[in-house]
Write a protein that holds these residues in place. Sequence first.
Motif, PDB file in Angstrom:
ATOM      1  N   SER A  22     -32.005 -32.704 -32.391  1.00 27.66           N
ATOM      2  CA  SER A  22     -32.879 -31.568 -32.099  1.00 27.66           C
ATOM      3  C   SER A  22     -32.822 -31.218 -30.607  1.00 27.66           C
ATOM      4  O   SER A  22     -32.742 -30.054 -30.227  1.00 27.66           O
TER       5      SER A  22
ATOM      6  N   GLY B 242     -42.310 -43.065 -35.742  1.00 32.53           N
ATOM      7  CA  GLY B 242     -41.250 -42.076 -35.505  1.00 32.53           C
ATOM      8  C   GLY B 242     -41.426 -40.843 -36.363  1.00 32.53           C
ATOM      9  O   GLY B 242     -41.381 -39.708 -35.877  1.00 32.53           O
ATOM     10  N   THR B 243     -41.661 -41.058 -37.663  1.00 33.48           N
ATOM     11  CA  THR B 243     -41.818 -39.925 -38.592  1.00 33.48           C
ATOM     12  C   THR B 243     -43.075 -39.135 -38.250  1.00 33.48           C
ATOM     13  O   THR B 243     -43.059 -37.906 -38.206  1.00 33.48           O
TER      14      THR B 243
ATOM     15  N   GLU C 199     -31.384 -27.714 -28.818  1.00 34.19           N
ATOM     16  CA  GLU C 199     -32.255 -26.892 -27.980  1.00 34.19           C
ATOM     17  C   GLU C 199     -31.545 -26.342 -26.752  1.00 34.19           C
ATOM     18  O   GLU C 199     -31.785 -25.225 -26.325  1.00 34.19           O
TER      19      GLU C 199
ATOM     20  N   ILE D 116     -32.653 -37.890 -35.341  1.00 36.27           N
ATOM     21  CA  ILE D 116     -33.129 -36.519 -35.565  1.00 36.27           C
ATOM     22  C   ILE D 116     -33.550 -35.894 -34.240  1.00 36.27           C
ATOM     23  O   ILE D 116     -33.214 -34.748 -33.936  1.00 36.27           O
ATOM     24  N   GLU D 117     -34.263 -36.671 -33.417  1.00 41.07           N
ATOM     25  CA  GLU D 117     -34.746 -36.127 -32.141  1.00 41.07           C
ATOM     26  C   GLU D 117     -33.593 -35.833 -31.180  1.00 41.07           C
ATOM     27  O   GLU D 117     -33.630 -34.838 -30.462  1.00 41.07           O
TER      28      GLU D 117
ATOM     29  N   HIS E  45     -38.902 -36.568 -25.466  1.00 41.49           N
ATOM     30  CA  HIS E  45     -39.735 -36.988 -26.601  1.00 41.49           C
ATOM     31  C   HIS E  45     -40.526 -38.240 -26.226  1.00 41.49           C
ATOM     32  O   HIS E  45     -41.713 -38.373 -26.556  1.00 41.49           O
TER      33      HIS E  45
ATOM     34  N   LYS F 298     -44.672 -33.252 -33.572  1.00 44.61           N
ATOM     35  CA  LYS F 298     -43.949 -32.455 -32.565  1.00 44.61           C
ATOM     36  C   LYS F 298     -43.511 -31.115 -33.162  1.00 44.61           C
ATOM     37  O   LYS F 298     -43.707 -30.050 -32.562  1.00 44.61           O
ATOM     38  N   ARG F 299     -42.942 -31.180 -34.358  1.00 46.30           N
ATOM     39  CA  ARG F 299     -42.464 -29.946 -34.995  1.00 46.30           C
ATOM     40  C   ARG F 299     -43.627 -29.013 -35.374  1.00 46.30           C
ATOM     41  O   ARG F 299     -43.518 -27.800 -35.275  1.00 46.30           O
TER      42      ARG F 299
ATOM     43  N   TYR G 110     -35.067 -43.023 -27.995  1.00 45.63           N
ATOM     44  CA  TYR G 110     -35.442 -41.604 -28.177  1.00 45.63           C
ATOM     45  C   TYR G 110     -35.039 -40.795 -26.939  1.00 45.63           C
ATOM     46  O   TYR G 110     -34.919 -41.361 -25.844  1.00 45.63           O
TER      47      TYR G 110
ATOM     48  N   ARG H 226     -33.714 -43.630 -37.731  1.00 41.29           N
ATOM     49  CA  ARG H 226     -33.526 -42.316 -38.355  1.00 41.29           C
ATOM     50  C   ARG H 226     -34.132 -41.202 -37.497  1.00 41.29           C
ATOM     51  O   ARG H 226     -33.470 -40.213 -37.182  1.00 41.29           O
ATOM     52  N   THR H 227     -35.385 -41.427 -37.083  1.00 44.60           N
ATOM     53  CA  THR H 227     -36.061 -40.341 -36.358  1.00 44.60           C
ATOM     54  C   THR H 227     -35.493 -40.162 -34.946  1.00 44.60           C
ATOM     55  O   THR H 227     -35.491 -39.058 -34.427  1.00 44.60           O
TER      56      THR H 227
END
Lengths: 332, 129
Positions: free
Chosen positions: A77, B52-53, A81, A73-74, A28, B59-60, A24, A69-70
């Motif tokens: 993101s 994670g999800t 930013e 995404i992070e 985060h 966070k969002r 990550y 996956r996440t």
Amino acid sequence: MTPLPHNKSGSFSEGLFQRLLSIYPKAHRDEFGPSMNQLFRDQCRDAWRTDHNWGLIKLWGRVLPDLVRTSMIEHLSAFKEKSMNERISHLLRSSSTPKKAFVAAFGGIFVVVLAASVLITFLLPESYGSVARIRIEPVKGRPGIEPEKGKPADPYHVMSQIELLQSDVILGKVVEELNLKEEWGLKYSAGVPLKASEAVVMLRSRVGFYPIRNTQLVEIRSFSDNPREAARVANAIAETYKMHSMQFSVAPVFKSLAYPADIVVFQSNQARITFPVEIVDSAVPTTEPVRPRKALNICVGAMIGILLGLVCGGGIGGIAFLLGRNARKNPA
Amino acid sequence: MAKTRIDPEELLPLTPAVFHVMLALADGERHGYAIMQEVAEHTDGTIKMGPGTLYGTIKRLLEAKLIEESEERPDSNLDDERRRYYRLSGLGERVLKAEARRYEEMVKLARGKRLIGKLTSELYPGALR
């Protein structure tokens, strides 16, 4: 809260998850890393209570794709930013950027070139080759008659015969004999028969004639997507050329005979008539394609990839180094 | 400076993960594990959120100011004091209500088209009085 029963699987899972969190973005991880660890510990405890090791395996089956996956995404993101200027300036100031740029450019280019060479190699149609060998007698004196002693052989005879081999005279006969106008018309021209001249041109592009040094032998090589066709064409050329040569060698002898008295003379001279062409080896269908040469193509692709990667990676790394030096000198 | 009031409708529709997390916080503040359990319970175990999800969603939601972190920490004898608790913000509540109404409209529409059955109260209006 019930602690996770002390077991190797649980400790291993927790340790592994903690390490995996490094995929990550740092921000985060700093913000939610401890909470994610704690949540995973709770999930491990539940999974262990339900199904022991099998429960942990099922949990990993859910958690691992979720992490991958996440994390993507992070990263995306986090990338969005920052403004473009911030990103460039941050990148340039880092002392490891030139090395990273070199590795990324080299790796990227190498992988792309190698992948392209592999793709092209496997997409190219396979071509089979077949070889027939003929022996062409050197000509001394009158053609078709036993060479006269003391007369030198024609040094250009083999080259002249190779020209004859690829002439319309021979190839045109082969096209007719093998019915290549219709056959190739069906295959390459949506069923419309080819013209004789077109078929000859196509045939000429698929055959090669190579004299073997210091011998009287000539190789007739034929290529096709069909191994049987390749062998058939090579043999047909050899046969047609042999018949053609015989015709031109024996015909003058017959012309010189006057029926019937000379027949007796001819019969007595038969032993002296030599046939100028002999088929030494007939072509046989091969099982291995001659083209594309897969290993060679991939090796060449890898070599080109390494060279291009070194050149481009070096260039990009050098530019990054120079820009970084300037950026560090003038932080504003 | 006057605060600009955000129209909840602008934030709709919510993604299923966001909706479930907010729904789990509708009853009060919860920590991550409790949210995950609540979601699994609401959905009969069909939605099992991974770390994670869940924390990506949190966070969002924090960034959008739909939820906020609770300052209060539970008694350390009752729970792990390192746990972070979250609750719906005022905006979050309005958005959640707006989303619930949107779902209600959709359900009505689906009933009108006979895609799902009618509620008992609709069939027998006086039955539940």
